[in-house]
Design a protein around this motif. Structure first.
Motif, PDB file in Angstrom:
ATOM      1  N   UNK A 104       0.814  -1.213   0.000  1.00 36.15           N
ATOM      2  CA  UNK A 104       0.000   0.000   0.000  1.00 36.15           C
ATOM      3  C   UNK A 104       0.851   1.267   0.000  1.00 36.15           C
ATOM      4  N   UNK A 105       2.081   1.171   0.467  1.00 39.11           N
ATOM      5  CA  UNK A 105       2.979   2.322   0.348  1.00 39.11           C
ATOM      6  C   UNK A 105       3.332   2.555  -1.121  1.00 39.11           C
ATOM      7  N   UNK A 106       3.518   1.475  -1.876  1.00 39.09           N
ATOM      8  CA  UNK A 106       3.802   1.603  -3.315  1.00 39.09           C
ATOM      9  C   UNK A 106       2.581   2.193  -4.029  1.00 39.09           C
ATOM     10  N   UNK A 107       1.388   1.658  -3.714  1.00 40.00           N
ATOM     11  CA  UNK A 107       0.169   2.174  -4.353  1.00 40.00           C
ATOM     12  C   UNK A 107      -0.036   3.644  -4.005  1.00 40.00           C
ATOM     13  N   UNK A 108       0.326   4.008  -2.773  1.00 44.94           N
ATOM     14  CA  UNK A 108       0.213   5.414  -2.363  1.00 44.94           C
ATOM     15  C   UNK A 108       1.144   6.283  -3.211  1.00 44.94           C
ATOM     16  N   UNK A 109       2.347   5.766  -3.501  1.00 46.19           N
ATOM     17  CA  UNK A 109       3.309   6.513  -4.326  1.00 46.19           C
ATOM     18  C   UNK A 109       2.776   6.758  -5.743  1.00 46.19           C
ATOM     19  N   UNK A 110       1.951   5.845  -6.236  1.00 47.33           N
ATOM     20  CA  UNK A 110       1.405   5.996  -7.589  1.00 47.33           C
ATOM     21  C   UNK A 110       0.359   7.110  -7.666  1.00 47.33           C
ATOM     22  N   UNK A 111      -0.161   7.528  -6.505  1.00 47.48           N
ATOM     23  CA  UNK A 111      -1.209   8.558  -6.482  1.00 47.48           C
ATOM     24  C   UNK A 111      -2.605   8.003  -6.587  1.00 47.48           C
ATOM     25  N   UNK A 112      -2.731   6.679  -6.753  1.00 49.71           N
ATOM     26  CA  UNK A 112      -4.053   6.076  -6.945  1.00 49.71           C
ATOM     27  C   UNK A 112      -4.933   6.178  -5.694  1.00 49.71           C
ATOM     28  N   UNK A 306       1.887  -7.747  -7.283  1.00 49.72           N
ATOM     29  CA  UNK A 306       0.928  -6.658  -7.501  1.00 49.72           C
ATOM     30  C   UNK A 306       1.595  -5.297  -7.332  1.00 49.72           C
ATOM     31  N   UNK A 307       2.417  -5.154  -6.282  1.00 46.86           N
ATOM     32  CA  UNK A 307       3.111  -3.890  -6.042  1.00 46.86           C
ATOM     33  C   UNK A 307       4.041  -3.525  -7.192  1.00 46.86           C
ATOM     34  N   UNK A 308       4.790  -4.530  -7.667  1.00 47.11           N
ATOM     35  CA  UNK A 308       5.738  -4.275  -8.773  1.00 47.11           C
ATOM     36  C   UNK A 308       4.978  -3.933 -10.051  1.00 47.11           C
ATOM     37  N   UNK A 309       3.960  -4.739 -10.391  1.00 43.74           N
ATOM     38  CA  UNK A 309       3.219  -4.538 -11.644  1.00 43.74           C
ATOM     39  C   UNK A 309       2.490  -3.198 -11.648  1.00 43.74           C
ATOM     40  N   UNK A 310       1.751  -2.913 -10.574  1.00 43.22           N
ATOM     41  CA  UNK A 310       0.982  -1.662 -10.507  1.00 43.22           C
ATOM     42  C   UNK A 310       1.918  -0.456 -10.484  1.00 43.22           C
ATOM     43  N   UNK A 311       3.024  -0.587  -9.765  1.00 46.19           N
ATOM     44  CA  UNK A 311       3.987   0.505  -9.712  1.00 46.19           C
ATOM     45  C   UNK A 311       4.566   0.818 -11.077  1.00 46.19           C
ATOM     46  N   UNK A 312       4.980  -0.224 -11.809  1.00 49.78           N
ATOM     47  CA  UNK A 312       5.571  -0.015 -13.137  1.00 49.78           C
ATOM     48  C   UNK A 312       4.548   0.546 -14.119  1.00 49.78           C
ATOM     49  N   UNK A 313       3.322  -0.004 -14.095  1.00 49.60           N
ATOM     50  CA  UNK A 313       2.285   0.475 -15.020  1.00 49.60           C
ATOM     51  C   UNK A 313       1.969   1.952 -14.752  1.00 49.60           C
ATOM     52  N   UNK A 314       2.009   2.342 -13.469  1.00 51.14           N
ATOM     53  CA  UNK A 314       1.702   3.728 -13.104  1.00 51.14           C
ATOM     54  C   UNK A 314       2.827   4.693 -13.450  1.00 51.14           C
ATOM     55  N   UNK A 315       4.006   4.165 -13.752  1.00 48.34           N
ATOM     56  CA  UNK A 315       5.101   5.035 -14.145  1.00 48.34           C
ATOM     57  C   UNK A 315       6.241   5.121 -13.147  1.00 48.34           C
ATOM     58  N   UNK A 316       6.182   4.343 -12.063  1.00 51.56           N
ATOM     59  CA  UNK A 316       7.287   4.342 -11.099  1.00 51.56           C
ATOM     60  C   UNK A 316       8.434   3.502 -11.653  1.00 51.56           C
ATOM     61  N   UNK A 318      11.980   1.135 -10.840  1.00 47.63           N
ATOM     62  CA  UNK A 318      12.188   0.064  -9.861  1.00 47.63           C
ATOM     63  C   UNK A 318      12.726   0.598  -8.533  1.00 47.63           C
ATOM     64  N   UNK A 319      13.551   1.632  -8.593  1.00 49.35           N
ATOM     65  CA  UNK A 319      14.068   2.211  -7.348  1.00 49.35           C
ATOM     66  C   UNK A 319      12.939   2.805  -6.524  1.00 49.35           C
ATOM     67  N   UNK A 320      12.024   3.508  -7.171  1.00 52.85           N
ATOM     68  CA  UNK A 320      10.878   4.102  -6.463  1.00 52.85           C
ATOM     69  C   UNK A 320       9.978   3.022  -5.865  1.00 52.85           C
ATOM     70  N   UNK A 321       9.815   1.927  -6.596  1.00 52.43           N
ATOM     71  CA  UNK A 321       9.005   0.817  -6.073  1.00 52.43           C
ATOM     72  C   UNK A 321       9.670   0.226  -4.833  1.00 52.43           C
ATOM     73  N   UNK A 322      10.974   0.005  -4.916  1.00 52.54           N
ATOM     74  CA  UNK A 322      11.706  -0.548  -3.764  1.00 52.54           C
ATOM     75  C   UNK A 322      11.631   0.385  -2.561  1.00 52.54           C
ATOM     76  N   UNK A 323      11.776   1.677  -2.801  1.00 51.04           N
ATOM     77  CA  UNK A 323      11.683   2.642  -1.699  1.00 51.04           C
ATOM     78  C   UNK A 323      10.278   2.684  -1.128  1.00 51.04           C
ATOM     79  N   UNK A 324       9.285   2.494  -1.993  1.00 54.16           N
ATOM     80  CA  UNK A 324       7.904   2.427  -1.521  1.00 54.16           C
ATOM     81  C   UNK A 324       7.704   1.262  -0.569  1.00 54.16           C
ATOM     82  N   UNK A 325       8.222   0.088  -0.954  1.00 53.41           N
ATOM     83  CA  UNK A 325       8.135  -1.075  -0.064  1.00 53.41           C
ATOM     84  C   UNK A 325       8.854  -0.786   1.259  1.00 53.41           C
ATOM     85  N   UNK A 326      10.030  -0.167   1.188  1.00 55.48           N
ATOM     86  CA  UNK A 326      10.772   0.162   2.413  1.00 55.48           C
ATOM     87  C   UNK A 326       9.979   1.090   3.327  1.00 55.48           C
TER      88      UNK A 326
END
Length: 480
Positions: A104-112, A306-316, A318-326
């Protein structure tokens, strides 16, 4: 008189003030429980039941095999390693909590999440209270059907920004998820986790007696929803009446103020596609849970993808996705650690071989009760045992092989004995700090255990009162 006291206090500034009682930190409370459990292994006789194959290939106990064994009290090394071993044994839910937080931190980063909250807030701005019963009943129905209370962990990260934006608080967000799922799980009209397994062990047709369980389902929803709505309306009217007003300061800045200003937020093309993928992932989740028997490990794996796929599709990237998980891992760290510390209580009881002795003694205690109080006694016993074994299926495998034949002896139908187990298991899940999914959920919501207990305790007694009435009715009509 009060003015005189105030002037006296002003004249004597050095006069010590009475210290107000504050609840100890949850770590302190759990550590005390571990100490008490360790001491108990020196005084409670060690005993054990033989383990035999049970329903669905699970191990259960032979109710006629209890015997006392040599005392094995907890030593210094066992006590010292109880918490690390608790973390290891609770590893499944500990890491599931981390993954949920990260997702959910990754999804939050996407703005969704902000876009979704903004849309819902504007849609329900004139009648925000209606969101609560709709979601409460939905969550209760889902849990009544599939019995996965752990879905509260999925609901809360979505509920939190929505409820704050609508002018409520973190407790309302946690309450919609936890109270809704608890109402459905406790009454479990088609719940395979507690009702189905309990009936299989008791030799009853699976999901028989559904009519009374449906009545209990409606009663529990009515009581729980009314209680939550009254609290929510009080907070909406006066935000300072919230039990977590100070704790929610940053959340209000993040969600409430943003929702009250600016033009409606719109999703771009990538975000719209990502939203569709989120829906597809959740459909896959429901399919896996219902038809494939997925639980925390499978769900955690799906959430990583799900976090990786949604993050990439939204434009994040891989570093941003990893930081989101952190970021998500950090947010739920305390809650995840509490789960392992709480599990240490059961680790100590099992090491000292007193768990089975406690089960045997509680069963004998129920056997001494008059028939009319037998079912109530069973519910109380199940609730007490729920502190040590908060898993619904785990509790059924340990207690129902004893309670089912015992119910025949004291004149309680086996159907009523299963319902007593359901009530005792379900109601206590939202009170005990040893309940892993519950502690993880309030950690995600940012609500401390002490403040949740202050909120939940009155409802706990209301629900237990309703359970007592329903069990008495079941006993009177000799429900089968």
């Amino acid at each position: 008189m009060s003015e005189q006291k105030e002037s006296e206090n002003n004249l004597n500034p050095d006069k010590p003030k009475k210290k107000k009682f504050t609840m100890p930190h949850i770590y302190v409370i759990l550590f005390i429980f571990i100490i008490l459990a360790s001491i108990a292994t020196y005084f409670i006789p060690a005993g054990m039941y033989d383990r035999v194959p049970g329903p669905e290939g699970r191990e259960t106990i032979d109710p006629n095999s209890f015997q006392h064994v040599e005392q094995t009290p907890i030593g210094i090394i066992d006590f010292m390693t109880a918490i690390p071993r608790g973390l290891i044994e609770a590893g499944e839910i500990v890491f599931f909590t981390f993954i949920i937080g990260g997702l959910f931190a990754v999804i939050k980063k996407t703005g969704l999440i902000e876009i979704g909250v903004d849309k819902l807030t504007r849609r329900f701005s004139h009648n925000s209270i209606m969101v609560i019963p709709v979601l409460f009943i939905l969550f209760a129905t889902i849990c009544g059907l599939i019995g996965t209370q752990e879905l509260s962990l999925v609901y809360v990260p979505v509920m939190l920004p929505l409820m704050i934006a609508l002018g409520y608080d973190s407790i309302v967000a946690a309450g919609v998820a936890l109270l809704g799922t608890a109402a459905g799980f406790t009454t479990g009209f088609l719940n395979p986790v507690n009702t189905g397994l309990g009936q299989k062990i008791s030799g009853l047709p699976v999901f028989s007696g559904i009519e009374l369980r449906l009545i209990a389902f409606v009663v529990f929803i009515a009581i729980g929803l009314t209680y939550l709505l009254r609290y929510a309306q009080k907070v909406k009217k006066n935000p300072k009446a919230s039990l977590v007003y100070e704790d929610d300061t940053e959340k209000r800045k993040q969600y409430l103020e943003k929702s009250e200003t600016g033009s409606p937020r719109k999703a771009n093309t990538r975000q719209k596609i990502a939203s569709v993928f989120i829906l597809l992932f959740f459909c896959l989740l429901i399919y896996g849970v219902i038809t494939q028997g997925w639980f925390m490990i499978e769900m955690a794996g799906l959430f990583i993808l799900m976090g990786v796929a949604v993050g990439r599709i939204s434009g994040l990237n891989f570093t941003e996705i990893c930081e989101g998980f952190n970021d998500g891992f950090r947010e739920v760290l305390i809650g995840a650690f509490i789960i392992g510390v709480a599990r240490a209580v059961a680790v100590v009881m099992e090491d000292g071989m007193v768990m089975d002795t406690i089960v045997n003694s509680l069963g004998s205690l129920v056997g001494e009760l008059p028939a009319v109080f037998g079912a109530i006694g069973m519910a109380v016993v199940q609730m007490l045992f729920n502190f040590l074994v908060p898993s619904g299926s785990g509790q059924a495998l340990v207690t129902m092989p004893i309670m089912a034949p015992l119910s025949d002896l004291i004149g309680v139908t086996r159907q009523t004995a299963v319902l007593a187990y359901q009530f005792g298991d379900g109601i206590g899940n939202l009170l005990y700090p040893t309940s892993g999914y519950f502690m993880a959920t309030i950690a995600l919501a940012g609500v401390s255990w002490e403040k949740w207990v202050r909120f939940y305790l009155p409802l706990f007694f209301m629900w237990f009162g309703a359970a007592v009435v329903i069990l008495i009715i079941a006993q009177v009509i000799q429900w089968t």
